[in-house]
Design a protein around this motif. Structure first.
Motif, mmCIF file in Angstrom:
data_model
loop_
_atom_site.group_PDB
_atom_site.id
_atom_site.type_symbol
_atom_site.label_atom_id
_atom_site.label_comp_id
_atom_site.label_asym_id
_atom_site.label_seq_id
_atom_site.Cartn_x
_atom_site.Cartn_y
_atom_site.Cartn_z
ATOM 1 N N SER A 1 -2.414 0.712 -1.962
ATOM 2 C CA SER A 1 -1.603 0.743 -2.941
ATOM 3 C C SER A 1 -1.793 1.849 -3.968
ATOM 4 C CB SER A 1 -1.595 -0.812 -3.832
ATOM 5 O OG SER A 1 -3.093 -0.673 -4.488
ATOM 6 N N THR A 2 -1.188 2.127 -5.022
ATOM 7 C CA THR A 2 -1.339 3.029 -5.967
ATOM 8 C C THR A 2 -2.602 2.449 -6.916
ATOM 9 O OG1 THR A 2 1.127 3.976 -6.143
ATOM 10 C CG2 THR A 2 -0.287 4.269 -8.116
ATOM 11 N N ASP A 3 -2.556 1.171 -7.023
ATOM 12 C CA ASP A 3 -3.562 0.438 -7.708
ATOM 13 C C ASP A 3 -4.857 0.952 -7.401
ATOM 14 O OD1 ASP A 3 -1.561 -0.638 -9.525
ATOM 15 O OD2 ASP A 3 -2.095 -2.660 -9.190
ATOM 16 N N LEU B 1 -7.873 3.173 -9.230
ATOM 17 C CA LEU B 1 -9.047 2.645 -9.367
ATOM 18 C C LEU B 1 -10.133 3.370 -8.712
ATOM 19 C CD1 LEU B 1 -10.966 0.522 -10.672
ATOM 20 C CD2 LEU B 1 -10.555 -0.979 -8.608
ATOM 21 N N ASN C 1 -10.563 -4.540 -7.031
ATOM 22 C CA ASN C 1 -9.370 -4.881 -7.386
ATOM 23 C C ASN C 1 -9.084 -5.908 -6.959
ATOM 24 O OD1 ASN C 1 -6.532 -4.511 -7.787
ATOM 25 N ND2 ASN C 1 -6.265 -3.014 -5.815
ATOM 26 N N ILE D 1 -9.257 -3.018 -12.052
ATOM 27 C CA ILE D 1 -7.749 -2.813 -12.276
ATOM 28 C C ILE D 1 -7.175 -4.137 -12.237
ATOM 29 C CG2 ILE D 1 -7.042 -2.275 -10.315
ATOM 30 C CD1 ILE D 1 -5.183 -0.088 -11.389
ATOM 31 N N SER E 1 3.564 2.603 -15.416
ATOM 32 C CA SER E 1 3.751 3.345 -14.131
ATOM 33 C C SER E 1 4.811 4.476 -14.316
ATOM 34 C CB SER E 1 4.779 2.147 -13.215
ATOM 35 O OG SER E 1 3.931 1.141 -13.029
ATOM 36 N N ARG F 1 -0.378 -2.182 -16.367
ATOM 37 C CA ARG F 1 -1.814 -2.394 -15.779
ATOM 38 C C ARG F 1 -2.815 -1.535 -16.746
ATOM 39 N NH1 ARG F 1 0.807 -4.531 -12.510
ATOM 40 N NH2 ARG F 1 0.698 -4.495 -10.033
ATOM 41 N N LEU G 1 -6.827 -0.230 -16.727
ATOM 42 C CA LEU G 1 -8.134 -0.317 -15.875
ATOM 43 C C LEU G 1 -9.358 -0.361 -16.928
ATOM 44 C CD1 LEU G 1 -7.635 3.525 -14.919
ATOM 45 C CD2 LEU G 1 -8.030 1.609 -13.264
#
Length: 241
Positions: free
Chosen positions: A20-22, A26, A111, A157, A185, A193, A195
């Motif tokens: 994932s982009t998350d 991270l 994560n 994150i 996003s 989100r 961090l």
């Protein structure tokens, strides 16, 4: 779905949570370059561990509870250029804490699961990866507090609501938030989100500041293209950047 990065390949077909982009955000953001011992809690496909291996010379210990995800993770480790620095343990972080009393890490990356209520995914693997049933915030913070070296840092994150709940529990585990990044996003949208960079409350970092610093990051511009900040973070990993 298998996913190729510039220096490694991820096969995550048996994992509850795919690449994932998350995860990429991270792994690219965490300050890992000077770390010698890194712990990846809930490694899944091994994405964060592999990004950490690319960005540092550290020895990396990955903890993954799910046996199917661990199979993908180990395969990804074995095929990477850094197999000799990557160790996978198939157990819960709670179990690991009971056997690792003499082991400390200068960076912990995670994560974590973040839903503690509401409907769960129809996929049991995805539900386990996303819900806090197997790892509550309290248990996660207890593990970080126990395993982090006195000068160490932990990078996480979380969605905003989850991040706020976790931040409220830091004090009881002798942790503080050293830095936080609000992540949107798309340019113009509200952040969804966060961090977080945590450190022990008795560390030198904690003595240097009474309140944590904060910043903002946008992943995509309004036209749909990645922002300059995100490109700068992730260009060492994505093939098309």
């Amino acid at each position: 779905m298998p996913f190729s990065f510039k220096q490694f390949h991820i096969d995550d077909r048996r994992c509850g949570m795919p690449v994932s982009t998350d995860g990429v955000l991270l792994g690219a953001w965490a300050p890992l370059s000077n770390s010698k011992e890194i712990l990846d809690i809930g490694a899944g496909s091994g994405l964060l561990s592999l990004m950490a291996a690319q960005r540092s010379k550290a020895n990396i210990t990955a903890i993954e509870l799910d046996e199917n995800a661990a199979l993908d993770c180990q395969n990804n480790f074995s095929l990477s250029p850094w197999a000799d620095r990557l160790t996978l343990l198939t157990c819960s972080i709670q179990q690991f804490c009971t056997t690792a009393t003499k082991h400390s890490f200068d960076h912990i990356i995670c994560n974590p699961p973040y839903f503690d209520n509401g409907p769960q995914s129809s996929s049991a693997l995805r539900a386990k990866a996303r819900h806090t049933d197997s790892l509550s915030f309290d248990e996660l913070l207890a593990a970080i507090s126990s395993l982090l070296s006195p000068t160490g840092q932990a990078s996480l994150i979380l969605p905003l609501a989850g991040a706020n709940r976790l931040l409220q529990q830091l004090e009881q585990h002798q942790l503080i938030c050293q830095h936080a990044v609000l992540v949107a996003s798309v340019e113009g949208k509200s952040p969804n989100r966060q961090l977080l960079l945590l450190t022990p409350s008795y560390s030198n970092f904690a003595h240097q500041a009474t309140t944590h610093s904060a910043s903002n990051l946008v992943i995509r511009k309004a036209d749909g293209h990645y922002s300059d900040d995100f490109i700068q973070l992730s260009k060492s990993f994505y093939l098309k950047l």
